[in-house]
Every structure is written in structure tokens, then in C-alpha cells.
Design a protein around this motif. Structure first.
Motif, PDB file in Angstrom:
ATOM      1  N   LEU A   1      39.353  35.436  53.624  1.00 20.43           N
ATOM      2  CA  LEU A   1      39.122  36.481  52.639  1.00 20.43           C
ATOM      3  C   LEU A   1      38.360  35.905  51.451  1.00 20.43           C
ATOM      4  CD1 LEU A   1      42.594  38.294  52.586  1.00 20.43           C
ATOM      5  CD2 LEU A   1      40.478  39.115  53.635  1.00 20.43           C
ATOM      6  N   SER A   2      37.500  36.715  50.885  1.00 24.66           N
ATOM      7  CA  SER A   2      36.769  36.296  49.691  1.00 24.66           C
ATOM      8  C   SER A   2      37.715  36.296  48.494  1.00 24.66           C
ATOM      9  CB  SER A   2      35.603  37.254  49.432  1.00 24.66           C
ATOM     10  OG  SER A   2      36.105  38.545  49.122  1.00 24.66           O
ATOM     11  N   GLN A   3      37.253  35.687  47.394  1.00 26.30           N
ATOM     12  CA  GLN A   3      38.068  35.663  46.189  1.00 26.30           C
ATOM     13  C   GLN A   3      38.331  37.078  45.687  1.00 26.30           C
ATOM     14  OE1 GLN A   3      39.457  32.970  44.908  1.00 26.30           O
ATOM     15  NE2 GLN A   3      40.474  34.140  43.273  1.00 26.30           N
ATOM     16  N   ALA A   4      37.319  37.936  45.776  1.00 27.21           N
ATOM     17  CA  ALA A   4      37.478  39.325  45.330  1.00 27.21           C
ATOM     18  C   ALA A   4      38.529  40.047  46.178  1.00 27.21           C
ATOM     19  CB  ALA A   4      36.141  40.051  45.419  1.00 27.21           C
ATOM     20  N   ALA A   5      38.523  39.791  47.481  1.00 27.35           N
ATOM     21  CA  ALA A   5      39.494  40.427  48.362  1.00 27.35           C
ATOM     22  C   ALA A   5      40.904  39.933  48.073  1.00 27.35           C
ATOM     23  CB  ALA A   5      39.123  40.165  49.815  1.00 27.35           C
ATOM     24  N   LEU A   6      41.031  38.640  47.799  1.00 27.67           N
ATOM     25  CA  LEU A   6      42.353  38.083  47.491  1.00 27.67           C
ATOM     26  C   LEU A   6      42.900  38.665  46.190  1.00 27.67           C
ATOM     27  CD1 LEU A   6      41.804  34.325  48.428  1.00 27.67           C
ATOM     28  CD2 LEU A   6      43.226  35.992  49.641  1.00 27.67           C
ATOM     29  N   GLU A   7      42.029  38.808  45.179  1.00 29.43           N
ATOM     30  CA  GLU A   7      42.466  39.362  43.904  1.00 29.43           C
ATOM     31  C   GLU A   7      42.884  40.820  44.073  1.00 29.43           C
ATOM     32  OE1 GLU A   7      39.261  38.772  41.237  1.00 29.43           O
ATOM     33  OE2 GLU A   7      39.466  36.577  41.170  1.00 29.43           O
ATOM     34  N   THR A   8      42.108  41.576  44.836  1.00 27.37           N
ATOM     35  CA  THR A   8      42.441  42.983  45.079  1.00 27.37           C
ATOM     36  C   THR A   8      43.747  43.104  45.849  1.00 27.37           C
ATOM     37  OG1 THR A   8      40.097  43.580  45.093  1.00 27.37           O
ATOM     38  CG2 THR A   8      41.630  45.133  46.122  1.00 27.37           C
ATOM     39  N   LEU A   9      43.927  42.242  46.828  1.00 22.47           N
ATOM     40  CA  LEU A   9      45.165  42.261  47.617  1.00 22.47           C
ATOM     41  C   LEU A   9      46.375  41.962  46.746  1.00 22.47           C
ATOM     42  CD1 LEU A   9      46.438  42.532  50.402  1.00 22.47           C
ATOM     43  CD2 LEU A   9      45.951  40.121  50.800  1.00 22.47           C
ATOM     44  N   ALA A  10      46.207  41.043  45.798  1.00 23.72           N
ATOM     45  CA  ALA A  10      47.306  40.717  44.880  1.00 23.72           C
ATOM     46  C   ALA A  10      47.647  41.911  44.002  1.00 23.72           C
ATOM     47  CB  ALA A  10      46.922  39.515  44.028  1.00 23.72           C
TER      48      ALA A  10
ATOM     49  N   ARG B   1      42.402  53.458  44.302  1.00 24.91           N
ATOM     50  CA  ARG B   1      41.211  52.631  44.107  1.00 24.91           C
ATOM     51  C   ARG B   1      40.806  52.600  42.636  1.00 24.91           C
ATOM     52  NH1 ARG B   1      36.865  53.657  49.011  1.00 24.91           N
ATOM     53  NH2 ARG B   1      38.320  53.419  50.751  1.00 24.91           N
ATOM     54  N   SER B   2      40.864  53.743  41.988  1.00 21.55           N
ATOM     55  CA  SER B   2      40.451  53.775  40.581  1.00 21.55           C
ATOM     56  C   SER B   2      41.371  52.924  39.714  1.00 21.55           C
ATOM     57  CB  SER B   2      40.451  55.222  40.068  1.00 21.55           C
ATOM     58  OG  SER B   2      41.756  55.796  40.174  1.00 21.55           O
ATOM     59  N   GLN B   3      42.652  52.894  40.038  1.00 21.28           N
ATOM     60  CA  GLN B   3      43.576  52.058  39.282  1.00 21.28           C
ATOM     61  C   GLN B   3      43.301  50.568  39.531  1.00 21.28           C
ATOM     62  OE1 GLN B   3      47.200  53.759  40.825  1.00 21.28           O
ATOM     63  NE2 GLN B   3      47.531  55.030  38.994  1.00 21.28           N
ATOM     64  N   ILE B   4      42.974  50.245  40.768  1.00 22.08           N
ATOM     65  CA  ILE B   4      42.623  48.846  41.082  1.00 22.08           C
ATOM     66  C   ILE B   4      41.356  48.456  40.326  1.00 22.08           C
ATOM     67  CG2 ILE B   4      41.964  47.231  42.904  1.00 22.08           C
ATOM     68  CD1 ILE B   4      43.505  48.962  44.881  1.00 22.08           C
TER      69      ILE B   4
ATOM     70  N   LEU C   1      58.146  38.161  46.892  1.00 19.26           N
ATOM     71  CA  LEU C   1      56.905  37.751  46.234  1.00 19.26           C
ATOM     72  C   LEU C   1      57.248  36.916  44.996  1.00 19.26           C
ATOM     73  CD1 LEU C   1      54.786  41.039  46.362  1.00 19.26           C
ATOM     74  CD2 LEU C   1      54.321  38.896  47.589  1.00 19.26           C
ATOM     75  N   PRO C   2      56.471  35.905  44.713  1.00 19.38           N
ATOM     76  CA  PRO C   2      56.776  35.051  43.546  1.00 19.38           C
ATOM     77  C   PRO C   2      56.528  35.782  42.239  1.00 19.38           C
ATOM     78  CG  PRO C   2      54.673  34.452  44.501  1.00 19.38           C
ATOM     79  CD  PRO C   2      55.285  35.441  45.446  1.00 19.38           C
ATOM     80  N   LEU C   3      57.247  35.390  41.206  1.00 18.73           N
ATOM     81  CA  LEU C   3      57.027  35.939  39.875  1.00 18.73           C
ATOM     82  C   LEU C   3      55.672  35.477  39.334  1.00 18.73           C
ATOM     83  CD1 LEU C   3      60.564  35.300  38.334  1.00 18.73           C
ATOM     84  CD2 LEU C   3      59.647  37.479  39.163  1.00 18.73           C
ATOM     85  N   ILE C   4      54.969  36.401  38.683  1.00 20.81           N
ATOM     86  CA  ILE C   4      53.661  36.035  38.122  1.00 20.81           C
ATOM     87  C   ILE C   4      53.700  35.936  36.602  1.00 20.81           C
ATOM     88  CG2 ILE C   4      52.421  37.053  40.052  1.00 20.81           C
ATOM     89  CD1 ILE C   4      51.773  39.427  38.284  1.00 20.81           C
ATOM     90  N   SER C   5      54.807  36.325  36.004  1.00 23.73           N
ATOM     91  CA  SER C   5      54.895  36.249  34.531  1.00 23.73           C
ATOM     92  C   SER C   5      54.602  34.856  34.001  1.00 23.73           C
ATOM     93  CB  SER C   5      56.285  36.710  34.076  1.00 23.73           C
ATOM     94  OG  SER C   5      56.497  38.058  34.428  1.00 23.73           O
TER      95      SER C   5
END
Length: 244
Positions: free
Chosen positions: A144-153, A163-166, A219-223
Motif C-alpha cells: 500500500l502507498s503512504q496515502a493508502a495507509l494514512e487513509t486506512l488509519a 469520503r468527505s470526512q476522510i 488497535l493501539p492508542l494513538i494519543s
């Protein structure tokens, strides 16, 4: 009675014409009966299924071990695994190499037992590298590209999400990336908003399998990764256990 029967049989085979009860025919009958008893005893003592030769047993044990080994195995390690002397294992390995190479009329296999780095391991034969490489490349999913990974996250932590919220979170157009993630089976359509008609997306079971988790709660905490622990995804609605 038994002696008389065997004696008559002996005379018939020998073509003799002596009268019954002669010393010769009695002796022959007793000898024949002794042979029959010995043969019957030998059959009774024989095992129902003969055990395989010791060499064959060792060969199969080594074959099984090498089949699952992900690193070359030394003769010492193999000997310890099967409980046999190194010399015996060395002979068994030589037999396996000859067997897989098609020596003495056996079928030449598509793999070989090769000594590399001081140990033994199964390898694909060099002439078959091309077909194996083609198979592996076809089975290997593209990264996956970096953009795809960020969107998936974003979808994983904010689902269900449109989609608009993403796009608002990532500040870029995400239509193509979302289509890619849907095509890969990592996200899927959940429902359509009755007021706006926007499609809401959630992660799929395939993503859980790929991540090696049972639920989104794992899923791990991202805070801790955010500068102030609050910015980044904004509101926490819809995030499993408020994981921002």
C-alpha cells in the motif's frame, strides 16, 4: 493313522511299491511330518507385518524434519533430533540426496537437498526458479502507498466515516485511495446516510486478519503519538473506546 497317511504319500511320490508298514516308509513319513511341523511353527512365529528397515525409518525422519526447517540444519543437529550417530545421519542424507536427484532410476524431484552454510536444507532446483518466482509474485499483494495507509488509519479509528470526512481530515482528495482500499477488501461500505446520500465506510474482517487482531478494541492508542494528545482527528465520536 497319521504315520500311515504320510507313508502312503511318500511311497506315491517315490513311485515305490513296498508293502505298508516297512521301516523305510515309516522313517520317511516321520521325517515328512517333522518338516511340516517345523514349517507350521515358523509361520506362527513370523510377525504379521515386517518392520521397515532401520535405514528407511531414519531417512523418513530426516525428511520430515528438513521439510519444516526454515534454516539449514547441520549433521550434528539432525543426529540429535533423530537420536542417531552423526555417521549414520551422514549416510542417510546421502541417500536422500541421491533419491531426490533421481539416481538409480528414482524420479528427479523439483526440489533438492543442498548443503549450504554448514547445514542441509531443501531448495528449489535452479532450472525451476523462473516458474516459482512467477508464482510468488502473483501471490504477493502489492504494498500500500503512504496515502493508502494514512487513509486506512483514518477509517480504522473514525469508522463509520464518509469520503468527505476522510478528505477533511487528510486535506486531500481521497476518492482514488478509497476505491483502492475497497478493491483490496480492506474497507467496505457500511450504510448510506439517509439525508446526504453519502456512503459510510468501515474496516473489513480481512484487515483484522492482516493486522493479527480479533477486534478493533485491540488497535493501539494513538494519543501518545500526538503533540498535545487532542489534535489530529478532532472529535472522538465513533472511535472504538475513545482511542484518540
Amino acid at each position: 493313522m497319521t504315520d500311515d497317511v504320510h507313508a502312503r504319500g511318500a511311497r506315491a511320490r517315490a513311485g515305490g511299491s513296498a508293502e505298508p508298514g516297512g521301516s523305510d516308509e515309516i522313517e520317511d513319513a516321520r521325517a515328512l511330518e517333522a518338516e511340516l511341523r517345523a514349517a507350521a511353527a515358523a509361520r506362527a512365529d513370523a510377525p504379521a507385518h515386517a518392520a521397515p528397515p532401520v535405514e528407511a525409518s531414519i531417512d523418513r525422519q530426516l525428511e520430515a524434519i528438513l521439510m519444516i526447517a526454515d534454516q539449514p540444519q547441520s549433521l550434528v543437529a539432525l543426529a540429535a533430533a533423530v537420536g542417531e550417530p552423526v555417521a549414520v545421519v551422514r549416510q542417510a542424507v546421502d541417500r536422500l540426496v541421491a533419491d531426490f536427484d533421481g539416481v538409480d532410476g528414482t524420479v528427479r524431484r523439483g526440489f533438492e537437498l543442498r548443503e549450504v552454510g554448514g547445514g542441509w536444507r531443501f531448495y528449489v532446483r535452479s532450472e525451476l526458479d523462473a516458474v516459482v518466482e512467477q508464482f510468488v509474485e502473483a501471490e504477493r499483494p502489492a504494498r500500500l502507498s503512504q496515502a493508502a495507509l494514512e487513509t486506512l488509519a483514518v477509517v480504522a479509528y473514525k469508522q463509520p466515516i464518509t469520503r468527505s470526512q476522510i478528505a477533511a481530515i487528510r486535506a486531500v482528495n481521497v476518492d482514488g485511495v478509497v476505491r483502492t482500499l475497497v478493491a483490496r477488501g480492506l474497507i467496505e461500505e457500511s450504510f448510506t446516510d439517509s439525508e446526504t446520500g453519502a456512503i459510510n465506510y468501515v474496516t473489513s474482517e480481512l484487515l483484522l486478519q492482516q493486522l493479527g487482531i480479533n477486534s478493533l478494541d485491540e488497535l493501539p492508542l494513538i494519543s501518545p503519538l500526538l503533540e498535545d494528545g487532542a489534535d489530529g482527528f478532532g472529535q472522538t465520536e465513533g472511535i472504538p473506546d475513545g482511542r484518540v
